[in-house]
Design a protein around this motif. Structure first.
Motif, PDB file in Angstrom:
ATOM      1  N   SER A   1       0.849  -1.211  -0.178  1.00  0.00           N
ATOM      2  CA  SER A   1      -0.144  -0.054  -0.243  1.00  0.00           C
ATOM      3  C   SER A   1       0.967   1.314   0.065  1.00  0.00           C
ATOM      4  N   ILE A   2       0.662   2.055  -0.897  1.00  0.00           N
ATOM      5  CA  ILE A   2       1.235   3.315  -0.809  1.00  0.00           C
ATOM      6  C   ILE A   2       0.992   4.276   0.452  1.00  0.00           C
ATOM      7  N   SER A   3      -0.208   4.053   0.921  1.00  0.00           N
ATOM      8  CA  SER A   3      -0.743   5.090   1.884  1.00  0.00           C
ATOM      9  C   SER A   3      -0.506   4.432   3.234  1.00  0.00           C
TER      10      SER A   3
ATOM     11  N   ASN B   1       0.718   1.197   5.977  1.00  0.00           N
ATOM     12  CA  ASN B   1       1.686  -0.033   6.065  1.00  0.00           C
ATOM     13  C   ASN B   1       0.932  -1.377   6.085  1.00  0.00           C
ATOM     14  N   TYR B   2       0.940  -1.823   4.845  1.00  0.00           N
ATOM     15  CA  TYR B   2       0.151  -3.206   4.436  1.00  0.00           C
ATOM     16  C   TYR B   2       0.830  -3.776   3.200  1.00  0.00           C
ATOM     17  N   ILE B   3       1.250  -4.998   3.417  1.00  0.00           N
ATOM     18  CA  ILE B   3       1.615  -5.932   2.204  1.00  0.00           C
ATOM     19  C   ILE B   3       0.358  -7.003   1.894  1.00  0.00           C
ATOM     20  N   TYR B   4       0.332  -7.216   0.445  1.00  0.00           N
ATOM     21  CA  TYR B   4      -0.692  -8.121   0.403  1.00  0.00           C
ATOM     22  C   TYR B   4       0.147  -9.172  -0.817  1.00  0.00           C
ATOM     23  N   VAL B   5      -0.002 -10.502  -0.135  1.00  0.00           N
ATOM     24  CA  VAL B   5       0.386 -11.594  -1.092  1.00  0.00           C
ATOM     25  C   VAL B   5      -0.518 -12.079  -2.070  1.00  0.00           C
ATOM     26  N   GLY B   6      -0.326 -12.416  -3.124  1.00  0.00           N
ATOM     27  CA  GLY B   6      -1.395 -13.296  -4.112  1.00  0.00           C
ATOM     28  C   GLY B   6      -0.926 -14.061  -4.820  1.00  0.00           C
ATOM     29  N   LEU B   7      -1.589 -15.074  -5.774  1.00  0.00           N
ATOM     30  CA  LEU B   7      -1.116 -15.585  -6.864  1.00  0.00           C
ATOM     31  C   LEU B   7      -2.246 -15.521  -8.041  1.00  0.00           C
ATOM     32  N   THR B   8      -1.699 -15.266  -9.117  1.00  0.00           N
ATOM     33  CA  THR B   8      -2.735 -15.032 -10.237  1.00  0.00           C
ATOM     34  C   THR B   8      -2.220 -15.593 -11.691  1.00  0.00           C
TER      35      THR B   8
ATOM     36  N   SER C   1      -5.720   0.425  -0.777  1.00  0.00           N
ATOM     37  CA  SER C   1      -5.288   1.126  -2.284  1.00  0.00           C
ATOM     38  C   SER C   1      -4.868   2.448  -2.144  1.00  0.00           C
ATOM     39  N   PRO C   2      -3.937   2.747  -3.092  1.00  0.00           N
ATOM     40  CA  PRO C   2      -3.356   2.387  -4.084  1.00  0.00           C
ATOM     41  C   PRO C   2      -2.167   1.497  -3.707  1.00  0.00           C
ATOM     42  N   PHE C   3      -1.631   0.791  -4.650  1.00  0.00           N
ATOM     43  CA  PHE C   3      -0.738  -0.293  -4.249  1.00  0.00           C
ATOM     44  C   PHE C   3       0.420  -0.103  -5.251  1.00  0.00           C
ATOM     45  N   ILE C   4       1.580  -0.571  -5.093  1.00  0.00           N
ATOM     46  CA  ILE C   4       2.868  -0.611  -6.103  1.00  0.00           C
ATOM     47  C   ILE C   4       3.220  -2.245  -5.793  1.00  0.00           C
ATOM     48  N   LEU C   5       3.568  -2.672  -6.930  1.00  0.00           N
ATOM     49  CA  LEU C   5       4.223  -4.168  -6.915  1.00  0.00           C
ATOM     50  C   LEU C   5       5.498  -4.083  -6.547  1.00  0.00           C
ATOM     51  N   ILE C   6       5.825  -4.820  -5.539  1.00  0.00           N
ATOM     52  CA  ILE C   6       7.027  -4.985  -4.889  1.00  0.00           C
ATOM     53  C   ILE C   6       7.725  -6.402  -5.117  1.00  0.00           C
ATOM     54  N   TYR C   7       6.868  -7.278  -5.556  1.00  0.00           N
ATOM     55  CA  TYR C   7       7.670  -8.762  -5.720  1.00  0.00           C
ATOM     56  C   TYR C   7       6.848  -9.430  -6.762  1.00  0.00           C
ATOM     57  N   GLN C   8       7.569 -10.324  -7.656  1.00  0.00           N
ATOM     58  CA  GLN C   8       6.719 -11.163  -8.449  1.00  0.00           C
ATOM     59  C   GLN C   8       7.843 -12.315  -8.908  1.00  0.00           C
ATOM     60  N   LYS C   9       7.002 -13.504  -8.874  1.00  0.00           N
ATOM     61  CA  LYS C   9       7.757 -14.748  -9.546  1.00  0.00           C
ATOM     62  C   LYS C   9       7.003 -15.589  -9.962  1.00  0.00           C
ATOM     63  N   GLU C  10       7.309 -16.077 -11.411  1.00  0.00           N
ATOM     64  CA  GLU C  10       6.504 -17.147 -12.207  1.00  0.00           C
ATOM     65  C   GLU C  10       6.870 -18.695 -11.880  1.00  0.00           C
ATOM     66  N   PHE C  11       5.842 -19.467 -12.032  1.00  0.00           N
ATOM     67  CA  PHE C  11       6.003 -20.622 -11.882  1.00  0.00           C
ATOM     68  C   PHE C  11       5.049 -21.354 -12.976  1.00  0.00           C
ATOM     69  N   SER C  12       5.426 -22.693 -13.455  1.00  0.00           N
ATOM     70  CA  SER C  12       4.844 -23.394 -14.410  1.00  0.00           C
ATOM     71  C   SER C  12       3.900 -24.218 -14.007  1.00  0.00           C
ATOM     72  N   THR C  13       3.468 -24.531 -12.667  1.00  0.00           N
ATOM     73  CA  THR C  13       2.443 -25.122 -12.463  1.00  0.00           C
ATOM     74  C   THR C  13       1.804 -24.295 -10.852  1.00  0.00           C
ATOM     75  N   ARG C  14       0.634 -24.557 -10.757  1.00  0.00           N
ATOM     76  CA  ARG C  14      -0.154 -23.939  -9.771  1.00  0.00           C
ATOM     77  C   ARG C  14       0.288 -24.307  -8.269  1.00  0.00           C
ATOM     78  N   PRO C  15       0.430 -25.626  -8.297  1.00  0.00           N
ATOM     79  CA  PRO C  15       0.684 -26.103  -6.966  1.00  0.00           C
ATOM     80  C   PRO C  15       2.290 -25.460  -6.563  1.00  0.00           C
ATOM     81  N   GLN C  16       3.184 -25.132  -7.417  1.00  0.00           N
ATOM     82  CA  GLN C  16       4.438 -24.792  -6.979  1.00  0.00           C
ATOM     83  C   GLN C  16       4.329 -23.212  -6.667  1.00  0.00           C
ATOM     84  N   ALA C  17       3.460 -22.452  -7.379  1.00  0.00           N
ATOM     85  CA  ALA C  17       3.069 -21.307  -7.080  1.00  0.00           C
ATOM     86  C   ALA C  17       2.441 -21.018  -5.738  1.00  0.00           C
TER      87      ALA C  17
END
Length: 77
Positions: free
Chosen positions: A9-11, A13-20, A42-58
């Motif tokens: 969150s820009i405004s 102290n909150y970090i949200y972790v998700g999968l998509t 909200s609003p948010f900025i992206l601070i981390y991302q990592k890709e996986f080939s399968t949903r269970p790994q993600a």
């Protein structure tokens, strides 16, 4: 491909972790207030991302990022 992501969150102290499978759309939904969980932070900025080939790994990585060790990992960026 599946993406595990963390947004901060820009405004407040909150970090949200998700999968998509569509990160661009998901970020837009968070920032537009469509997601009930993140709407108050909200609003948010992206601070981390990592890709996986399968949903269970993600999902395993997402679960790790939601632990105290994972939160430390994100904080040390």
């Amino acid at each position: 491909m599946f993406t595990v992501y963390a947004i901060s969150s820009i405004s407040r102290n909150y970090i949200y972790v998700g999968l998509t499978s569509n990160l661009e759309n998901r970020l837009q939904r968070h920032n537009s207030g469509y997601e009930r969980t993140t709407r108050p932070y909200s609003p948010f900025i992206l601070i981390y991302q990592k890709e996986f080939s399968t949903r269970p790994q993600a999902r395993e990585h997402e679960k790790f990022l939601k632990t105290s060790s994972g939160k430390r990992f994100l904080s040390n960026g």
